[in-house]
Motif scaffolding. Structure first.
Motif, PDB file in Angstrom:
ATOM      1  N   PHE A 161       4.412   0.442  -9.657  1.00  0.00           N
ATOM      2  CA  PHE A 161       4.481   0.694  -8.194  1.00  0.00           C
ATOM      3  C   PHE A 161       4.133   2.104  -7.500  1.00  0.00           C
ATOM      4  N   HIS A 162       3.368   2.123  -6.728  1.00  0.00           N
ATOM      5  CA  HIS A 162       3.088   3.444  -6.178  1.00  0.00           C
ATOM      6  C   HIS A 162       3.464   3.201  -4.286  1.00  0.00           C
ATOM      7  N   PHE A 163       4.471   3.788  -3.929  1.00  0.00           N
ATOM      8  CA  PHE A 163       4.763   3.730  -2.631  1.00  0.00           C
ATOM      9  C   PHE A 163       3.794   4.635  -1.691  1.00  0.00           C
ATOM     10  N   LEU A 164       3.385   3.765  -0.632  1.00  0.00           N
ATOM     11  CA  LEU A 164       2.616   4.061   0.622  1.00  0.00           C
ATOM     12  C   LEU A 164       1.282   4.745  -0.058  1.00  0.00           C
ATOM     13  N   SER A 165       0.747   3.850  -0.919  1.00  0.00           N
ATOM     14  CA  SER A 165      -0.536   4.316  -1.457  1.00  0.00           C
ATOM     15  C   SER A 165      -1.480   3.047  -1.367  1.00  0.00           C
ATOM     16  N   HIS A 166      -1.363   2.049  -0.764  1.00  0.00           N
ATOM     17  CA  HIS A 166      -2.178   0.957  -0.555  1.00  0.00           C
ATOM     18  C   HIS A 166      -2.915   0.974   0.736  1.00  0.00           C
ATOM     19  N   PHE A 167      -3.663   1.953   0.852  1.00  0.00           N
ATOM     20  CA  PHE A 167      -4.348   2.167   2.190  1.00  0.00           C
ATOM     21  C   PHE A 167      -5.264   0.945   2.500  1.00  0.00           C
ATOM     22  N   ARG A 168      -5.998   0.407   1.491  1.00  0.00           N
ATOM     23  CA  ARG A 168      -7.048  -0.679   1.442  1.00  0.00           C
ATOM     24  C   ARG A 168      -6.394  -1.793   2.184  1.00  0.00           C
ATOM     25  N   ASP A 169      -5.142  -2.191   1.852  1.00  0.00           N
ATOM     26  CA  ASP A 169      -4.483  -3.083   2.262  1.00  0.00           C
ATOM     27  C   ASP A 169      -4.029  -2.775   3.603  1.00  0.00           C
ATOM     28  N   TYR A 170      -3.765  -1.824   4.014  1.00  0.00           N
ATOM     29  CA  TYR A 170      -3.229  -1.504   5.501  1.00  0.00           C
ATOM     30  C   TYR A 170      -4.604  -1.601   6.505  1.00  0.00           C
ATOM     31  N   ARG A 171      -5.885  -1.051   5.976  1.00  0.00           N
ATOM     32  CA  ARG A 171      -6.948  -1.435   6.692  1.00  0.00           C
ATOM     33  C   ARG A 171      -7.364  -2.925   6.927  1.00  0.00           C
ATOM     34  N   SER A 172      -7.198  -3.514   5.845  1.00  0.00           N
ATOM     35  CA  SER A 172      -7.644  -5.100   5.640  1.00  0.00           C
ATOM     36  C   SER A 172      -6.787  -5.882   6.588  1.00  0.00           C
TER      37      SER A 172
END
Length: 355
Positions: free
Chosen positions: A114-125
């Motif tokens: 698990f990597h905190f605040l590293s899911h930019f693709r999910d943020y955009r989608s």
């Protein structure tokens, strides 16, 4: 939009979470079914579980973020024109928290990093989806709140209209004096003018007082027992001129009930009814008794006489009809009317003791 804000967040936290948790699960199931249909095969169980976790947690975090921020917003009494910006801000913050929390839960379940605040693709989608869904929710709730407010306004208007009708009916009943009584009183006054001018004048003044009471205070639905009995006594004094020594009037009022409120012009029509139908033909030794006492949370009003008994088929004349109408309008079904001939002839009213 104030009505929307108030109604949206008036429910309990548990109820809101349960409702939107089920909505999140339903969305997850629909997404899984849609992807399975596109791929023409059932998604792996791990993918279905992951989709359900994402849809449920993101739905709950968005809902709770809006709920908590709205509570803070209302406690500070900020201008409502800024509420929409807070609404979308809370939705996006809830999305961010939901995505991170979903990845954390998946990492714990499936033992993946698990990597905190590293899911930019999910943020955009998810950004556009959250904006669209939040807008739909916002306008749906706003429209629902508006319709609810209009419905409450109509219900309030209906209640006020019913109250106005009730008030008008009560005023009509209160201001109505039996024309037969007026006719008999005027005849008695006319016969007294040449026999006893002073008595005729006194009777005229009492009759004037009775009418002034009925005309000048129709807006007051209730009056103290003492005030009502003053009018009853005025009425009886007028009738004494007509009946002379044939009748004896006895009244007993408990001290505890003198300030209790009763419907205006409630007792006089019943006394008049007793004189007209029970005692009118008595040649001598007629007796009419009025007894008012307190019985717990109620007040008992009894009008008894030793005249003709009530007939088996009781005629609902002016006195009784006006009594039933008033009691029904003011107390609905919370009253009693007892009519009996034995061992003593009387009519008794039992009504709430209003102070």
């Amino acid at each position: 939009m104030e009505g929307f804000e108030n109604r949206y967040f008036n429910g309990s936290v548990a109820k809101i979470n349960l409702t939107y948790g089920l909505i999140g699960l339903s969305i997850g199931l629909l997404v899984s079914a849609f992807e399975s249909a596109i791929n023409d095969k059932l998604l792996p169980l791990n993918d279905i579980i992951s989709t359900l976790i994402f849809s449920t947690i993101i739905t709950l975090t968005i809902t709770d973020s809006i709920y908590l921020f709205s509570r803070f917003w209302r406690s500070k009494k900020r201008p409502m024109r800024y509420f929409i910006f807070v609404f979308y801000g809370c939705s996006l913050l809830g999305m961010l928290m939901g995505i991170e929390l979903s990845y954390l839960v998946i990492a714990l379940i499936f033992h993946v990093p698990f990597h905190f605040l590293s899911h930019f693709r999910d943020y955009r989608s998810n950004f556009l989806v959250v904006i669209v869904v939040s807008t739909i929710i916002y306008f749906y709730r706003a429209q629902r709140a508006t319709m609810t407010a209009r419905l409450k306004e109509k219900e309030l208007a209906l209640v006020k209209a019913k109250q106005s009708i009730t008030q008008a009916e009560l005023q009509t009943l209160q201001s109505k004096i039996n024309p037969h009584f007026l006719y008999n009183s005027l005849n008695s006054i006319a016969s007294l003018i040449h026999q006893d001018a002073d008595k005729a004048e006194d009777m005229t003044l009492k009759l004037s007082r009775l009418f002034r009471y009925s005309i000048n205070s129709p807006k007051e639905n209730m009056a103290q027992v003492t005030e009502e009995m003053e009018i009853v006594n005025t009425y009886l004094e007028i009738e004494k001129v007509r009946f002379g020594d044939r009748l004896n009037f006895i009244t007993h009022i408990d001290e505890s009930v003198k300030r209790i409120l009763v419907p205006r012009f409630l007792i006089q029509p019943l006394v008049e009814n007793a004189l007209k139908h029970g005692l009118n033909d008595m040649a001598a030794n007629g007796e009419l008794k009025i007894n008012i006492k307190e019985e717990g949370e109620y007040i008992s009003i009894t009008i008894a006489d030793n005249g003709k008994p009530f007939p088996a088929e009781l005629d609902m004349g002016y006195g009784l009809q006006s009594t039933y109408d008033k009691l029904s309008l003011l107390y609905s079904e919370n009253y009693q009317v007892q009519i009996t001939n034995t061992p003593e002839k009387y009519i008794r009213l039992i009504i709430p003791a209003t102070k």
